[in-house]
Design an enzyme around this catalytic site. Structure first.
Site, PDB file in Angstrom:
ATOM      1  N   TYR A  32      16.550  -7.345  11.235  1.00 18.49           N
ATOM      2  CA  TYR A  32      15.255  -6.239  11.132  1.00 18.49           C
ATOM      3  C   TYR A  32      15.740  -5.265  12.107  1.00 18.49           C
ATOM      4  O   TYR A  32      15.384  -4.147  11.995  1.00 18.49           O
ATOM      5  CB  TYR A  32      14.084  -7.140  11.801  1.00 18.49           C
ATOM      6  CG  TYR A  32      12.639  -6.227  11.439  1.00 18.49           C
ATOM      7  CD1 TYR A  32      12.206  -5.992  10.510  1.00 18.49           C
ATOM      8  CD2 TYR A  32      12.362  -5.516  12.891  1.00 18.49           C
ATOM      9  CE1 TYR A  32      10.928  -5.039  10.404  1.00 18.49           C
ATOM     10  CE2 TYR A  32      11.247  -4.956  12.841  1.00 18.49           C
ATOM     11  CZ  TYR A  32      10.590  -4.639  11.696  1.00 18.49           C
ATOM     12  OH  TYR A  32       9.311  -3.778  11.889  1.00 18.49           O
TER      13      TYR A  32
ATOM     14  N   SER B 177      10.802   0.944  14.223  1.00 12.79           N
ATOM     15  CA  SER B 177      10.170   0.002  14.868  1.00 12.79           C
ATOM     16  C   SER B 177      10.603   0.014  16.389  1.00 12.79           C
ATOM     17  O   SER B 177      11.534   0.519  16.602  1.00 12.79           O
ATOM     18  CB  SER B 177      10.631  -1.546  14.402  1.00 12.79           C
ATOM     19  OG  SER B 177      10.157  -2.501  15.188  1.00 12.79           O
TER      20      SER B 177
HETATM   21  P1  NAP Z   1       3.477  -5.806   5.487  1.00  8.16           P
HETATM   22  O1  NAP Z   1       2.024  -5.987   5.655  1.00  8.16           O
HETATM   23  O2  NAP Z   1       4.440  -6.943   5.500  1.00  8.16           O
HETATM   24  O3  NAP Z   1       3.902  -4.820   4.185  1.00  8.16           O
HETATM   25  C1  NAP Z   1       5.109  -4.530   3.801  1.00  8.16           C
HETATM   26  C2  NAP Z   1       5.105  -4.008   2.509  1.00  8.16           C
HETATM   27  O4  NAP Z   1       6.250  -3.744   1.859  1.00  8.16           O
HETATM   28  C3  NAP Z   1       4.178  -4.591   1.363  1.00  8.16           C
HETATM   29  O5  NAP Z   1       3.569  -3.538   0.581  1.00  8.16           O
HETATM   30  C4  NAP Z   1       5.142  -5.308   0.412  1.00  8.16           C
HETATM   31  O6  NAP Z   1       4.612  -5.343  -0.749  1.00  8.16           O
HETATM   32  C5  NAP Z   1       6.265  -4.473   0.640  1.00  8.16           C
HETATM   33  N1  NAP Z   1       7.760  -4.758   0.304  1.00  8.16           N
HETATM   34  C6  NAP Z   1       8.326  -5.949   0.879  1.00  8.16           C
HETATM   35  N2  NAP Z   1       9.562  -6.230   0.552  1.00  8.16           N
HETATM   36  C7  NAP Z   1       9.638  -5.303  -0.560  1.00  8.16           C
HETATM   37  C8  NAP Z   1      10.671  -5.616  -1.541  1.00  8.16           C
HETATM   38  N3  NAP Z   1      11.864  -6.188  -1.428  1.00  8.16           N
HETATM   39  N4  NAP Z   1      10.553  -4.536  -2.534  1.00  8.16           N
HETATM   40  C9  NAP Z   1       9.447  -3.736  -2.523  1.00  8.16           C
HETATM   41  N5  NAP Z   1       8.604  -3.775  -1.686  1.00  8.16           N
HETATM   42  C10 NAP Z   1       8.576  -4.660  -0.610  1.00  8.16           C
HETATM   43  O7  NAP Z   1       4.193  -4.796   6.497  1.00  8.16           O
HETATM   44  P2  NAP Z   1       3.576  -3.719   7.801  1.00  8.16           P
HETATM   45  O8  NAP Z   1       3.385  -4.473   8.844  1.00  8.16           O
HETATM   46  O9  NAP Z   1       2.623  -2.683   6.979  1.00  8.16           O
HETATM   47  O10 NAP Z   1       4.809  -2.660   7.962  1.00  8.16           O
HETATM   48  C11 NAP Z   1       5.072  -1.485   7.368  1.00  8.16           C
HETATM   49  C12 NAP Z   1       6.381  -0.811   7.913  1.00  8.16           C
HETATM   50  O11 NAP Z   1       5.795  -0.734   9.349  1.00  8.16           O
HETATM   51  C13 NAP Z   1       7.453  -1.507   8.023  1.00  8.16           C
HETATM   52  O12 NAP Z   1       8.583  -0.779   7.830  1.00  8.16           O
HETATM   53  C14 NAP Z   1       7.625  -2.485   9.124  1.00  8.16           C
HETATM   54  O13 NAP Z   1       9.030  -2.617   9.706  1.00  8.16           O
HETATM   55  C15 NAP Z   1       6.979  -1.194  10.261  1.00  8.16           C
HETATM   56  N6  NAP Z   1       6.325  -1.859  11.408  1.00  8.16           N
HETATM   57  C16 NAP Z   1       5.417  -2.501  11.450  1.00  8.16           C
HETATM   58  C17 NAP Z   1       4.653  -2.863  12.745  1.00  8.16           C
HETATM   59  C18 NAP Z   1       3.530  -3.761  12.657  1.00  8.16           C
HETATM   60  O14 NAP Z   1       2.924  -4.157  13.791  1.00  8.16           O
HETATM   61  N7  NAP Z   1       2.864  -3.881  11.548  1.00  8.16           N
HETATM   62  C19 NAP Z   1       5.252  -2.543  13.751  1.00  8.16           C
HETATM   63  C20 NAP Z   1       6.626  -1.689  13.899  1.00  8.16           C
HETATM   64  C21 NAP Z   1       6.960  -1.342  12.636  1.00  8.16           C
HETATM   65  P3  NAP Z   1       5.160  -6.453  -1.896  1.00  8.16           P
HETATM   66  O15 NAP Z   1       5.129  -7.770  -1.082  1.00  8.16           O
HETATM   67  O16 NAP Z   1       4.069  -6.229  -2.782  1.00  8.16           O
HETATM   68  O17 NAP Z   1       6.331  -6.119  -2.549  1.00  8.16           O
END
Ligand code: NAP
Length: 257
Positions: free
Chosen positions: A169, A156
């Site tokens: 985080y 991130s």
């Molecule tokens: P998201 O929509 O919140 O999805 C997160 C995923 O992680 C979901 O599939 C969730 O599934 C799973 N998860 C969460 N806690 C878990 C646990 N305890 N055990 C197993 N699975 C778990 O997040 P996203 O925005 O797609 O982010 C994906 C990645 O990109 C992350 O690493 C995030 O830090 C990174 N990122 C995102 C952004 C952004 O703008 N979106 C920016 C920078 C970095 P369940 O709830 O079904 O378990």
């Protein structure tokens, strides 16, 4: 050498490959899982929410993709034994894996460290950092038997430039960068497995909306916009020097913002 944004993934790019995706039930992980399967990969999808994993299974098979493996996993409770049990199941099913995407993460509280709840700290560090270490360690022998194996960790912006109110985080993502560097350094020349970290940049997901509630999501790229880069990394980056790389998805994809 890096990704050419004009590159188009051949339909059979990942035919015969097995790629594990954590956090595959929604957001970026779900889009990447669908994209990998659409290009021939057998996806092993981990997340907590079974109903969302089942709908992912239906989407992939409905689109004619290889039958995925869906596995309910709560990374918050994952220990070394659990990781080894998952590895044994993959060994029995496939004998190898070709890719591992650590994508699941928890945002955690957005409060000053002075008042950060220690229980929340542990939870975020376990899901975002410790689980990635444990799964990578347990899956290494399977990856070593794979084709062009890659372990891709998700970072991130605040993992690379930490700032106020991002708490565990940001710390977990900064430590993830260190983990990638150390794995790549230790295994360079002795293992075919490559390691890299990728910062997706602001993307239209539930996590982003939670972090920036006032933001108009329509101003952000959709998770699907990032998929070509993931396809290239898992299927076409063998001759690129990406081992140990810190990839900035927006820059590599030529997406502004
Ligand atoms: P998201 O929509 O919140 O999805 C997160 C995923 O992680 C979901 O599939 C969730 O599934 C799973 N998860 C969460 N806690 C878990 C646990 N305890 N055990 C197993 N699975 C778990 O997040 P996203 O925005 O797609 O982010 C994906 C990645 O990109 C992350 O690493 C995030 O830090 C990174 N990122 C995102 C952004 C952004 O703008 N979106 C920016 C920078 C970095 P369940 O709830 O079904 O378990």
């Amino acid at each position: 050498m890096s990704f050419d944004p004009a590159w188009e993934a051949p339909k059979d790019l990942l035919a015969g490959r097995v790629v594990v995706v954590t956090g595959a039930s929604e957001g970026i992980g779900r889009a990447v899982a669908r994209g990998l399967a659409a290009h021939g990969a057998t996806v092993v999808a981990f997340a907590r929410t079974v109903a969302r994993l089942e709908s992912l299974y239906d989407e992939i098979t409905g689109a004619g993709g290889p039958e995925p493996v869906i596995q309910a996993v709560d990374l918050e409770g994952l220990d070394q034994n659990d990781a080894r049990t998952l590895a044994r199941a993959l060994e029995d099913a496939f004998g190898r894996i070709d890719g591992l995407l650590h994508n699941a993460s928890q945002l955690g509280p957005r409060v000053p460290l002075a008042s950060y709840d220690p229980a929340a700290w542990k939870r975020v560090m376990q899901v975002n950092l410790d689980a990635g270490f444990l799964l990578t360690q347990a899956f290494l022998p399977l990856l070593e038997a794979g084709t062009d194996p890659l372990v891709l960790f998700t970072s991130s912006g605040v993992g690379r430039a930490p700032r106020a109110y991002w708490g565990a985080y940001a710390v977990s993502k900064a430590a993830t960068e260190a983990l990638v560097t150390i794995f790549a350094d230790e295994l360079e020349n002795v293992s075919p497995v490559r390691f890299a970290s990728l910062n997706p940049g602001g993307t239209r997901t539930a996590m982003r909306a939670a972090a920036y509630p006032g933001e108009d999501p329509r101003t952000l790229p959709a998770p699907e916009d990032l998929v070509p880069l993931y396809l290239w990394l898992f299927g076409a980056s063998r001759d690129a020097a990406i081992d140990g790389a810190r990839i900035d998805a927006r820059a590599w994809l030529g997406i502004g913002g």
